[in-house]
Design an enzyme around this catalytic site. Structure first.
Site, PDB file in Angstrom:
ATOM      1  N   GLN A   1      -4.710  -1.894   9.686  1.00 13.90           N
ATOM      2  CA  GLN A   1      -4.449  -3.058   8.739  1.00 13.90           C
ATOM      3  C   GLN A   1      -4.953  -4.297   9.647  1.00 13.90           C
ATOM      4  O   GLN A   1      -4.712  -4.494  11.052  1.00 13.90           O
ATOM      5  CB  GLN A   1      -3.031  -3.492   8.711  1.00 13.90           C
ATOM      6  CG  GLN A   1      -2.614  -4.518   7.821  1.00 13.90           C
ATOM      7  CD  GLN A   1      -3.397  -4.533   6.426  1.00 13.90           C
ATOM      8  OE1 GLN A   1      -3.169  -3.617   5.842  1.00 13.90           O
ATOM      9  NE2 GLN A   1      -3.915  -5.663   6.173  1.00 13.90           N
TER      10      GLN A   1
ATOM     11  N   ASP B   1     -10.843   2.422   4.005  1.00 15.83           N
ATOM     12  CA  ASP B   1     -11.240   1.010   3.878  1.00 15.83           C
ATOM     13  C   ASP B   1     -12.668   0.608   3.714  1.00 15.83           C
ATOM     14  O   ASP B   1     -13.257  -0.531   3.384  1.00 15.83           O
ATOM     15  CB  ASP B   1     -10.820   0.059   5.043  1.00 15.83           C
ATOM     16  CG  ASP B   1      -9.548  -0.621   4.711  1.00 15.83           C
ATOM     17  OD1 ASP B   1      -9.066  -0.747   3.562  1.00 15.83           O
ATOM     18  OD2 ASP B   1      -8.762  -1.026   5.547  1.00 15.83           O
TER      19      ASP B   1
ATOM     20  N   LYS C   1       0.819  -1.212   0.134  1.00 17.26           N
ATOM     21  CA  LYS C   1       0.029  -0.077  -0.114  1.00 17.26           C
ATOM     22  C   LYS C   1       0.804   1.020   0.036  1.00 17.26           C
ATOM     23  O   LYS C   1       0.577   2.086  -0.826  1.00 17.26           O
ATOM     24  CB  LYS C   1      -0.966   0.098   1.201  1.00 17.26           C
ATOM     25  CG  LYS C   1      -2.137  -1.170   1.114  1.00 17.26           C
ATOM     26  CD  LYS C   1      -2.691  -1.221   2.349  1.00 17.26           C
ATOM     27  CE  LYS C   1      -3.578  -2.487   2.259  1.00 17.26           C
ATOM     28  NZ  LYS C   1      -4.316  -2.937   3.363  1.00 17.26           N
TER      29      LYS C   1
END
Ligand SMILES: NC(=O)c1ccc[n+]([C@@H]2O[C@H](COP(=O)([O-])OP(=O)(O)OC[C@H]3O[C@@H](n4cnc5c(N)ncnc54)[C@H](OP(=O)(O)O)[C@@H]3O)[C@@H](O)[C@H]2O)c1
Length: 294
Positions: free
Chosen positions: A96, A119, A52
């Site tokens: 994460q 997200d 990322k």
């Protein structure tokens, strides 16, 4: 049979984003900024965060990898999240997953400001998705939507079978494809570990989306001629021919299924790369909202 090339598509989308970012910079604006909070040292999570961060670099974003000790308390993690919510220099951030067991993932995800939830996992953003309102679509479904759109795959009236009902892939994907409009207007069936006659249902499908985490689960005899097959699975299987000792395979038996398909995504080189790219799309969207470019 045509390969849905996630590598090529990611490259193209990232070039488009970079052009936009260059435009903002040349007009005196700062770069979009994505933060990844990594709790602990899980090797897979580290790998995902690294990719990322690399994508941020490719598109001209600022990126920050915030690594915290795996023993962090829930309260301390929530305090970091509170600071990120307030920080005007952060357009979006992700925590994460998975988190260590002592942390409550639902409480953590709910603490993220929906405006920075790139997200798309916050209940507010999930709710907006269901209502068909503008929101951050979770990265994997958004990446698949981009694949469908950019390859002009028809979805209207199509029978879609999604294998897997996770909150991050199967469920939001089913919402996207059953929405009014394009890509959407499909008739969606979700199957999971308690479903009956999965093979029969798959055989009827015009579009199959496999997201269960079982190597080569979808076999040739389960797929009808001309189907579109999108493989989300990323599974490590032992492979003594590889230096690493393993290779990555999807949830679809690619070699045998591919000849029957009209379109298929490979693993690797399909949905995985598009997921990271979709995160860049969401971060840019957040940045543009802030500066009212949208
Ligand atoms: N490409 C990417 O960027 C990306 C992103 C996310 C995930 N992934 C990969 O996609 C796969 C799925 O991930 P996930 O997080 O969505 O999975 P998950 O949370 O583990 O959910 C798996 C789903 O598959 C269902 N399932 C398991 N065994 C089954 C069976 N034998 N028959 C039918 N359904 C079955 C489960 O049913 P129940 O609900 O009944 O348990 C569950 O709904 C994994 O390989 C993961 O690594 C890839």
């Amino acid at each position: 049979m045509k390969i849905l090339d996630g590598k090529l598509l990611s490259k193209k989308i990232k070039e488009e984003i970079k052009l936009e970012v260059d435009g903002f910079l040349s007009n005196g604006y700062r770069a979009p900024h994505l933060v990844a909070v990594l709790v602990g040292e899980d090797p897979a999570s580290k790998f995902y965060v690294k990719s990322k961060m690399k994508s941020c670099e490719q598109v001209g974003f600022r990126s920050t990898n915030m690594v915290v000790d795996k023993s962090i308390t829930q309260l301390d993690l929530l305090s970091i999240i509170g600071d990120l919510n307030k920080d005007q220099g952060v357009d979006g951030y992700i925590v994460q997953l998975p988190l260590p067991e002592h942390l409550d993932v639902d409480i953590v995800l709910e603490a993220i400001s929906p405006d920075k939830d790139v997200d798309g996992f916050h209940p507010v953003n999930m709710g907006k998705l269901i209502l068909g309102l503008d929101t951050f679509v979770p990265a994997t479904p958004l990446g698949i939507i981009e694949i469908i759109k950019r390859y002009n795959i028809p979805t209207e009236g199509k029978d879609v079978v999604i294998v897997g009902r996770s909150n991050i892939v199967g469920k939001p994907m089913s919402i996207c494809l059953s929405q009014k409009g394009y890509p959407g207007n499909s008739t969606v069936t979700i199957v999971h570990s308690r479903s009956k006659n999965i093979e029969e249902k798959l055989k009827q499908a015009d579009i199959i989306i496999a997201a269960i985490g079982k190597p080569n689960f979808v076999k040739e005899h389960m797929v009808k001629e001309g189907a579109v097959v999108i493989d989300v699975g990323i599974n490590r299987v032992e492979d003594s021919s590889k230096k690493s000792g393993y290779s990555l395979v999807g949830d679809v038996d690619f070699d045998n299924v591919a000849p029957k398909c009209s379109y298929i995504t490979p693993v690797p080189g399909g949905v995985g790369l598009m997921t990271v790219t979709a995160l860049m799309i969401n971060t840019l969207k957040s940045y543009k909202k802030k500066y009212e470019f949208e």
